[in-house]
Design an enzyme around this catalytic site. Structure first.
Site, PDB file in Angstrom:
ATOM      1  N   CYS A  44       0.903  -1.286   0.071  1.00 40.03           N
ATOM      2  CA  CYS A  44      -0.115   0.206   0.115  1.00 40.03           C
ATOM      3  C   CYS A  44       0.845   1.066   0.039  1.00 40.03           C
ATOM      4  O   CYS A  44       2.085   1.240   0.109  1.00 40.03           O
ATOM      5  CB  CYS A  44      -0.838   0.073   1.461  1.00 40.03           C
ATOM      6  SG  CYS A  44      -1.928  -1.561   1.460  1.00 40.03           S
ATOM      7  N   LEU A  54      -3.772  -1.507  -1.469  1.00 39.00           N
ATOM      8  CA  LEU A  54      -3.771  -2.868  -2.297  1.00 39.00           C
ATOM      9  C   LEU A  54      -4.137  -3.910  -1.323  1.00 39.00           C
ATOM     10  O   LEU A  54      -3.634  -4.145  -0.181  1.00 39.00           O
ATOM     11  CB  LEU A  54      -2.414  -3.053  -2.765  1.00 39.00           C
ATOM     12  CG  LEU A  54      -2.246  -4.323  -3.603  1.00 39.00           C
ATOM     13  CD1 LEU A  54      -2.839  -4.105  -4.880  1.00 39.00           C
ATOM     14  CD2 LEU A  54      -0.621  -4.934  -3.872  1.00 39.00           C
ATOM     15  N   ASN A  84       1.172   0.200   5.756  1.00 42.14           N
ATOM     16  CA  ASN A  84       1.578  -0.827   4.514  1.00 42.14           C
ATOM     17  C   ASN A  84       2.528  -1.903   5.045  1.00 42.14           C
ATOM     18  O   ASN A  84       3.424  -1.590   5.585  1.00 42.14           O
ATOM     19  CB  ASN A  84       2.580   0.304   3.769  1.00 42.14           C
ATOM     20  CG  ASN A  84       3.125  -0.661   2.555  1.00 42.14           C
ATOM     21  OD1 ASN A  84       2.613  -1.609   2.105  1.00 42.14           O
ATOM     22  ND2 ASN A  84       4.510  -0.254   2.181  1.00 42.14           N
ATOM     23  N   GLY A  85       1.733  -2.841   5.335  1.00 42.15           N
ATOM     24  CA  GLY A  85       2.640  -4.170   5.811  1.00 42.15           C
ATOM     25  C   GLY A  85       1.783  -5.492   5.636  1.00 42.15           C
ATOM     26  O   GLY A  85       0.690  -5.578   5.022  1.00 42.15           O
ATOM     27  N   THR A  88      23.267  -0.104 -10.618  1.00 41.88           N
ATOM     28  CA  THR A  88      22.788  -1.146 -10.419  1.00 41.88           C
ATOM     29  C   THR A  88      21.448  -1.608 -10.206  1.00 41.88           C
ATOM     30  O   THR A  88      20.801  -2.351 -10.624  1.00 41.88           O
ATOM     31  CB  THR A  88      23.698  -2.091  -9.119  1.00 41.88           C
ATOM     32  OG1 THR A  88      25.108  -2.059  -9.468  1.00 41.88           O
ATOM     33  CG2 THR A  88      23.244  -3.492  -8.944  1.00 41.88           C
ATOM     34  N   ARG A  95      19.605  -0.953 -13.378  1.00 41.25           N
ATOM     35  CA  ARG A  95      19.788  -2.135 -14.383  1.00 41.25           C
ATOM     36  C   ARG A  95      18.581  -3.127 -14.162  1.00 41.25           C
ATOM     37  O   ARG A  95      18.170  -3.805 -14.810  1.00 41.25           O
ATOM     38  CB  ARG A  95      21.069  -2.416 -14.425  1.00 41.25           C
ATOM     39  CG  ARG A  95      22.070  -1.328 -15.021  1.00 41.25           C
ATOM     40  CD  ARG A  95      23.730  -2.218 -14.788  1.00 41.25           C
ATOM     41  NE  ARG A  95      24.779  -1.393 -15.400  1.00 41.25           N
ATOM     42  CZ  ARG A  95      25.972  -1.665 -15.495  1.00 41.25           C
ATOM     43  NH1 ARG A  95      26.255  -2.862 -14.523  1.00 41.25           N
ATOM     44  NH2 ARG A  95      26.574  -1.002 -16.334  1.00 41.25           N
TER      45      ARG A  95
END
Length: 602
Positions: free
Chosen positions: A2, A51, A75-76, A317, A320
């Protein structure tokens, strides 16, 4: 996954301010496309974009206690929420099925000293109207992102991503993992204090069955879901073990009763890439419903600006590796899947990157693993979380389970060392733990497949293509002036310069650029590990193929001498019988002495 935003202590309580907070919260809608909520009490705002993965029909936020005096946005994923619910069944009236609702009774019972009781990953803000105080906390390793800043009026802003606060806060920073912030306490304090944090070398013997059991438990608890899910499967050791354990234990879970025992697996890569072939083989062995997504170098290049916007970084990194993952996440979400398991964290815990082959001793090896795990929130955790949540897809990472971390980091690092004389390659302890002859978890050659960085495994021409493209976009003259244009974290090559230009256009604030880690790296090493080998200091590329022991080492670093020099002359080896050096352009290894050479050459 979330998105949360809290603005606390505003001088402005107006509808205009409320509208501004809502607008900033909507910048996180990609993280939570299913619902949104906002709580306001005078100048305090708590917003969430949801979400829905656990209890989709009854877990909308903000969450409240019975008299609505305590408010939470989170959010968890709290994997022990059912156990906590039972503990408070007589004291607390639960009004939703959300796993995050257990934060409220824990706070009412223990005050701010409850965070260590949560088994999971999280970022949350709790506001107590009774005394006008608030607290916020982030999970132990920083799997879930969080930022904190100060508004021009002195208000505290806390958000899942910096895009929700960077325009409104003159100053902001990363919210450190394993910490809580308390308005009553006047700032941060660390709640996560494991023994390994002191970086003292542990002495617990390697116990393969203990390691295996801890990992299987970590995977099983992450099968807590009320929506369709799958596994990311690159065909490397880590994702393959996640897939294998998931497939083996899926039938025992509540998820199987809802969605059946078929397991979906997903891979992304350029045509004929190493990962596509290996993943296909693992999927056939496990019997998963396998989905193979292809992309081109141009597809990736076209997505880079979006990737930098969502990932909020200019680290080479990370960009990529994030780009193929970003493209794959969109395809996965289009299939109706909202959650996947992935293999991040193993290389940091177990010394899986190829540069660990050259650790001079077990003490340095262990300290480097500690440094890598502490930095995960700025690299692989950030990548896995943000590249997928860009499309409303949640990623869960069993290797970063707190109990598994304790087992892995308490092991005597002697067992983790690369030792060809004993047949030990990188992550041998994990490979050996799952090497079951009677009921094999994986095919042998997959179980013992060499480490491949994700950005390499999707296809070697991906990185080569990025370098060629950015070479055309950034002139030599631009590079000469790089230090003047970017005096902070100055780009050292054209690829880094190109990413930085995009980042600065999207996030021009000084505080934004300071949230991104920087420093020399070889094959994902920390700057401290560069000191292990003198020749590494001359490299300006973090690809694993630049390590001489990589099976597909780039031509300039090909290990033609198999860790001895091209004339067959002895080169200094460390105590474990491998040369501590990197191959030069002639195929020679330039060894570095680690005290006395007391091991045989390979």
């Amino acid at each position: 996954m979330c998105g949360i935003l809290a603005v606390l202590g505003c001088a402005d309580w107006s509808q205009a301010k409320r509208a501004r907070v809502l607008a900033c919260s909507r910048r996180l809608k990609h993280r939570g496309p299913d619902w949104s909520g906002l709580y306001q009490c005078e100048g305090n705002f708590l917003a969430q974009q949801r979400l829905a993965v656990v209890s989709p029909l009854s877990g909308d936020q903000p969450l409240y206690n019975q008299d609505r005096t305590v408010v939470v946005v989170a959010n968890g994923e709290i994997y022990n929420h059912k156990k906590i619910r039972k503990q408070f069944a007589a004291k607390h009236t639960f009004t939703t099925g959300s796993d995050c609702e257990v934060i409220i009774p824990l706070y009412e019972e223990y005050g701010e000293n409850f965070v260590s009781m949560l088994d999971g990953v999280f970022a949350f803000v709790l506001y107590d109207t009774r005394n006008n105080t608030y607290m916020a906390a982030r999970d132990a390793i920083g799997v879930n992102p969080l930022y904190i800043g100060s508004g021009s009026d002195g208000a505290v802003w806390i958000a899942s991503e910096l895009k929700a606060l960077h325009d409104d806060c003159p100053k902001f920073e990363l919210f450190p993992p394993g910490h809580l912030y308390s308005s009553a306490g006047g700032g941060f304090r660390r709640w996560y204090n494991p023994e390994w944090f002191a970086e003292l070398v542990p002495a617990t013997p390697y116990q393969p069955l203990v390691l295996r059991e801890a990992f299987e438990k970590a995977v099983i608890k992450r099968l807590m879901t009320d929506v369709p899910f799958g596994v990311l499967l690159s065909g490397g050791l880590d994702s393959s073990l996640v897939a294998s354990v998931t497939k083996r234990h899926l039938i025992e879970t509540e998820a199987a009763k809802k969605f059946g025992t078929e397991l979906h697996s997903f891979v992304v890569g350029l045509e004929n890439s190493p990962d596509l072939k290996a993943a296909r083989e693992v999927a056939d062995f496990l019997g998963t419903i396998h989905h193979e997504f292809h992309f081109t170098v141009q597809d990736g290049i076209d997505a880079i600006e979006e990737v930098i916007y969502h990932n909020e970084t200019y680290d080479v990194t990370t960009i990529r590796a994030s780009t193929p993952m970003f493209l794959m996440a969109r395809k996965i979400k289009a299939l109706g899947v909202k959650m996947v398991l992935s293999g991040e964290g193993s290389d940091e815990l177990l010394g899986g990157y190829l540069y660990f082959h050259f650790a001079p001793n077990k003490e340095e090896f262990h300290k480097e693993t500690c440094r890598k795990v502490k930095a995960l929130h700025q690299y692989d955790c950030l990548r896995a979380n943000k590249a997928t949540s860009a499309w409303g897809l949640e990623v869960r990472v069993p290797f970063l389970d707190k109990e598994f971390i304790d087992v892995a980091m308490s092991m005597d690092p002697e067992w983790k060392l690369y030792d060809p004389d004993l047949g030990r390659i990188e992550k041998w302890v994990m490979r050996k733990a799952f090497d079951d002859e009677e009921e094999p978890y994986l095919p042998k050659h997959i179980l013992y497949r060499q480490k491949e960085q994700f950005s390499d495994g999707v296809g070697y021409s991906w990185i080569d293509g990025l370098k060629a493209f950015t070479e055309q976009q950034v002139t030599d003259g631009m590079m000469k002036n790089a230090a003047e244009v970017f005096p902070y974290n100055t780009p050292i090559n054209k690829e880094a310069y190109y990413y930085r230009m995009i980042f600065e256009r999207l996030y021009p604030q000084e505080s934004a650029r300071e949230t991104v880690p920087w420093g020399p790296s070889i094959a994902c090493s920390t700057p401290a590990a560069i000191e292990w080998v003198a020749q590494w200091k001359a490299s300006n590329d973090p690809s694993g193929r630049l390590i001489a022991s990589h099976n597909s080492a780039t031509p300039a670093h090909a290990d033609a001498g198999a860790h001895t020099n091209g004339n067959g002359n002895g080169v200094v080896a460390n105590g474990k019988g491998h040369v501590n050096g990197m191959a030069n352009g002639n195929g020679h290894v330039n060894g570095m002495a680690n005290g006395k050479a007391n091991g045989a050459l390979e």
